[in-house]
Enzyme design. Structure first.
Site, PDB file in Angstrom:
ATOM      1  N   SER A 138       3.097 -14.678   9.526  1.00 55.19           N
ATOM      2  CA  SER A 138       2.823 -13.373   8.922  1.00 55.19           C
ATOM      3  C   SER A 138       1.868 -12.561   9.776  1.00 55.19           C
ATOM      4  O   SER A 138       1.919 -11.332   9.765  1.00 55.19           O
ATOM      5  CB  SER A 138       2.151 -13.545   7.546  1.00 55.19           C
ATOM      6  OG  SER A 138       3.090 -13.676   6.532  1.00 55.19           O
ATOM      7  N   HIS A 165      -2.997  -9.845   1.780  1.00 55.71           N
ATOM      8  CA  HIS A 165      -2.017 -10.109   2.847  1.00 55.71           C
ATOM      9  C   HIS A 165      -1.486  -8.809   3.458  1.00 55.71           C
ATOM     10  O   HIS A 165      -1.394  -8.668   4.683  1.00 55.71           O
ATOM     11  CB  HIS A 165      -0.886 -10.949   2.249  1.00 55.71           C
ATOM     12  CG  HIS A 165       0.080 -11.527   3.237  1.00 55.71           C
ATOM     13  ND1 HIS A 165       1.123 -10.797   3.764  1.00 55.71           N
ATOM     14  CD2 HIS A 165       0.179 -12.768   3.780  1.00 55.71           C
ATOM     15  CE1 HIS A 165       1.814 -11.570   4.589  1.00 55.71           C
ATOM     16  NE2 HIS A 165       1.259 -12.778   4.613  1.00 55.71           N
ATOM     17  N   ASP A 176       5.119  -5.459   2.255  1.00 57.73           N
ATOM     18  CA  ASP A 176       4.186  -6.561   2.017  1.00 57.73           C
ATOM     19  C   ASP A 176       3.581  -6.429   0.618  1.00 57.73           C
ATOM     20  O   ASP A 176       4.268  -5.952  -0.312  1.00 57.73           O
ATOM     21  CB  ASP A 176       3.108  -6.533   3.124  1.00 57.73           C
ATOM     22  CG  ASP A 176       2.584  -7.911   3.462  1.00 57.73           C
ATOM     23  OD1 ASP A 176       1.981  -8.538   2.577  1.00 57.73           O
ATOM     24  OD2 ASP A 176       2.764  -8.372   4.595  1.00 57.73           O
TER      25      ASP A 176
END
Lengths: 85, 651
Positions: free
Chosen positions: B435, B105, B32
């Site tokens: 996600s 994220h 990520d």
């Protein structure tokens, strides 16, 4: 006048490792040799052995085409951009 | 994740999951945007030494040193060479050339999968509670592959290369690309190698829903995860001057709006641009919006970006209306100004008022956090949908998990909106996407793996899929947020994950590398294509009949070839009894009146660890008029376990 340099892109080169000629002691030497045969200046960005057999490098489209035609080269795939979800 | 453990039943079943070394021996690799190691979600209190199998490292770089790792965050690497070869050197004044997460994220996904328990977590008081990853005792290894310029395949492959070498057990990838054949897709290729080493690879299905054929990461050796809602909401009511009141959602916290209603204007009427209704940068006329609340339509730009545009034009608040593309799904955002997001129907009604009233006014009333919202889960409108565009005979997504309004750890390098103008800094953020659902499944897979370390990745996935549920406690079918109607296996796959049931699935549909190689033969892949994908010289047997329908997948995607409405399709499967000896009986339900479904044999008596095969025959007698998608379900039950598999049928 300088001629326009052909544009280079990143490619992932997939290699049939089992087809490595016996003259090479290590697969990375074989990879380097095959890369040198199509480009004097291209360098390996990564070499892979677990995720794939092969390497990533910067090539012109013509160099990529030439490399793909070599014995032991399975595929020369252009870099792809992924996005977060 | 202040709600998902309860929503998934993990809180009531803590004693079913080991607290000891087996749980903390499982390592989840997260590919990520990196990690914010100072987040409390990576506190290692109570964890024992790093598993002896671990060969990973904590790499040093910008604002990141080896001391940033601990017994929870046991590995952190970064892969930038591919990105830099394409876009030039990483600008270290803008992003860290290290595993440090400047985006948020990666910290969010990693903490969702395996974050430690953090009490007192919230975003501005919203979703307050105790945050925790799904596998609180699992270790985290972070592989930073995504940069401001994107996530490049050469970097992703390098990360998978390392994760395999490092001995990760589960890989979580909340990213995707276009639709390409498996032998051209680096994630599919890398995932094959990982699977071969016993690593379960969980990927997000994509946010391109509700359009059909919108899935990514559909290779059958990947676990593909769609998104559903929780039973939690963040209501912010829109009260119009005419007395009508509409439900919306918001995560705004800051200066309150005046008590009295404010003038209200439609962005499309406060702009000279043709797309002024979308509140794109530079399109709003400040003199028309200053001191007012502005209604913007969704589309083209990020939701939070619209809030920023409205604020900088001098408006005091925003109502953000869904369009047909989003339907009634409400996704909450931590906007920079008081704002409420409303569904399409409410948006249309509010616009009707705006267009008919000479001096429209509005108030926004923020109600905080509400739990117990029903029905839930509902398939998120944005969650990508089947059919599978690469191999229609493999049903994807595999299952859904929580992916809407999820609270988890965040980077201190960026505000909760991710906008450069957002100077707020938070420990936790609430965001939505597949996600977010993917790392839920990654963490749950790690939990299953800790209880059943001998299970293959396919067995773990099978357990998660065959125990997933497709109906609410009332018996009603799961709903699709995009339509308000029952969702189908193209939307939810096998259903919503139920981790407690997955611990004891009864039967599993297992798969080996050889099974996948046979699948590639069935796809008529050349030897060279198989070698590219599977790193081996493999010749499909010339005389052997390979069939995609025989891949031992825990779902059935039946495809009647075009030409006639009738036909017969057979799928063979083998189940392995991972429970005590028992006799399982098959039952089939279907909404396809023109398709007869039979199972042979209908009863399977299995000893412990015994395998038995069966064949499902689908006979279509339908006319051309009947050629629409149809769905069903096959269940094997011994009275204690229900082993469910979804069926999709199309022509």
């Amino acid at each position: 006048a300088q001629a326009a340099q052909p544009e280079r892109g990143t490619y992932i080169v997939h290699v049939a490792k089992s087809e490595m000629p016996q003259s090479f002691e290590h697969h990375t030497l074989w990879y380097e040799s095959s890369l040198k045969s199509v480009s004097d200046s291209a360098e390996m960005i990564y070499t892979y052995d677990n995720a794939i057999h092969g390497y990533a490098t910067r090539l012109t489209a013509e160099e990529a085409r030439l490399l793909e035609s070599q014995s032991g080269i399975l595929a020369v795939l252009p870099e792809m951009r992924y996005e977060l979800h | 994740t202040t709600r998902t453990p309860q929503f998934l039943g993990l809180d009531k079943s803590a004693d079913m999951f080991p607290e000891s070394s087996s749980a903390s021996d499982v390592i989840i690799g997260v590919l990520d945007t990196g990690v914010w190691p100072e987040s409390k979600s990576f506190d290692d209190t109570g964890l024992g030494p790093v598993p002896s199998s671990w060969k990973g490292e904590c790499e040093v770089g910008t604002n990141f040193s080896a001391s940033n790792c601990n017994r929870k965050l046991i590995g952190a690497r970064f892969f930038a060479k591919g990105c830099e070869a394409m876009l030039g050197p990483i600008n270290e004044t803008e992003e860290s050339r290290s595993p440090r997460d400047d985006d948020g994220h990666g910290t969010h996904t990693a903490s969702t999968a395996a974050g430690s328990v953090v009490s007192g977590a919230s975003l501005f008081g919203y979703a307050a509670g105790t945050a925790r990853g799904m596998a609180t005792r699992a270790r985290v290894a972070v592989y930073k592959v995504c940069w401001k310029g994107g996530c490049f395949s050469s970097d992703i492959l390098a990360a998978i290369e390392s994760a395999i070498q490092d001995n990760a057990n589960v890989l979580s990838l909340s990213l995707g690309g276009g639709m390409a054949d498996y032998f051209r897709d680096s994630v599919a290729i890398g995932a094959f190698s990982a699977m071969e080493k016993g690593i379960l690879v969980s990927c997000s299905a994509g946010n391109a829903g509700p359009s059909p054929y919108s899935l990514s990461n559909v290779a059958p050796w990947i676990t593909t995860v769609g998104a559903g809602t929780l039973d939690r909401d963040f209501p912010a009511y829109v009260a119009l001057g005419n007395g009508l009141n509409f439900s919306g959602v918001s995560l705004y916290r800051g200066n309150a709006l005046p008590d009295s209603p404010l003038p209200f204007v439609y962005a499309g009427n406060a702009s000279n641009a043709t797309n002024g209704n979308l509140c794109v940068t530079g399109t709003l006329s400040p003199e028309k919006v200053a001191g007012k609340i502005v209604l913007c339509d969704r589309g083209l730009t990020a939701r939070v970006q619209k809030g920023s545009v409205v604020k900088s034009a001098g408006a005091l608040g925003m109502v953000l209306s869904n369009t047909a593309a989003n339907g009634e799904e409400l996704v909450a955002d931590a906007h920079l100004l008081p704002a409420s997001a409303v569904g399409e129907k409410a948006g249309d009604a509010i616009k009707k008022y705006l267009f008919s009233e000479a001096k429209p006014t509005v108030s926004i009333l923020f109600e905080g956090t509400k739990v117990g919202i029903q029905p839930s889960p509902v398939v998120a409108a944005f969650s990508s949908r089947g059919p599978n565009s690469i191999t229609p005979q493999i049903l994807k997504p595999d299952l859904i998990a929580p992916g809407v309004n999820i609270l988890a750890g965040w980077s201190k390098a960026v505000g909760p909106t991710g906008l450069p103008v957002d100077n707020r800094r938070v420990d936790f953020n609430i965001i939505s996407g597949t996600s977010m659902s993917c790392p839920h499944v990654s963490g749950l897979a790690a939990l299953i793996k800790s209880v059943h370390p001998e299970w293959s990745p396919a067995a773990v996935r099978s357990a998660l899929m065959t125990t997933a549920y497709t109906v609410y406690k009332t018996g009603a079918k799961l709903q699709d947020s995009a339509t308000g109607k029952p969702s189908t296996p193209f939307d939810h796959g096998a259903g919503h994950v139920d981790p407690v049931a997955a611990l004891n699935p009864g039967l599993v549909y297992d798969l080996t590398v050889d099974d996948y190689l046979g699948f590639l033969c069935a796809l008529n892949y050349s030897a060279s294509e198989i070698n590219t994908l599977a790193k081996r010289k493999f010749e499909c047997e010339a005389g052997k009949q390979y069939s995609v329908n025989d891949l031992n997948y825990p779902s059935f995607a039946v495809l009647f070839e075009s030409g006639s409405g009738s036909g017969v399709v057979k799928h063979s499967r083998t189940v392995t009894n991972v429970g005590p000896a028992g006799t399982y009986k098959a039952s089939v339900t279907s909404d396809a009146a023109s398709v007869k479904i039979s199972v042979e044999p209908e009863v399977l008596s299995l000893k412990e660890n015994e395998k038995k095969s069966f064949i499902v025959t689908f006979s279509s007698s339908g006319s051309t008029q009947d050629r629409v998608n149809a769905f069903g379900r096959l269940e094997w039950s011994d009275g204690k376990h229900v082993v469910g598999t979804p069926i999709s049928i199309n022509w």
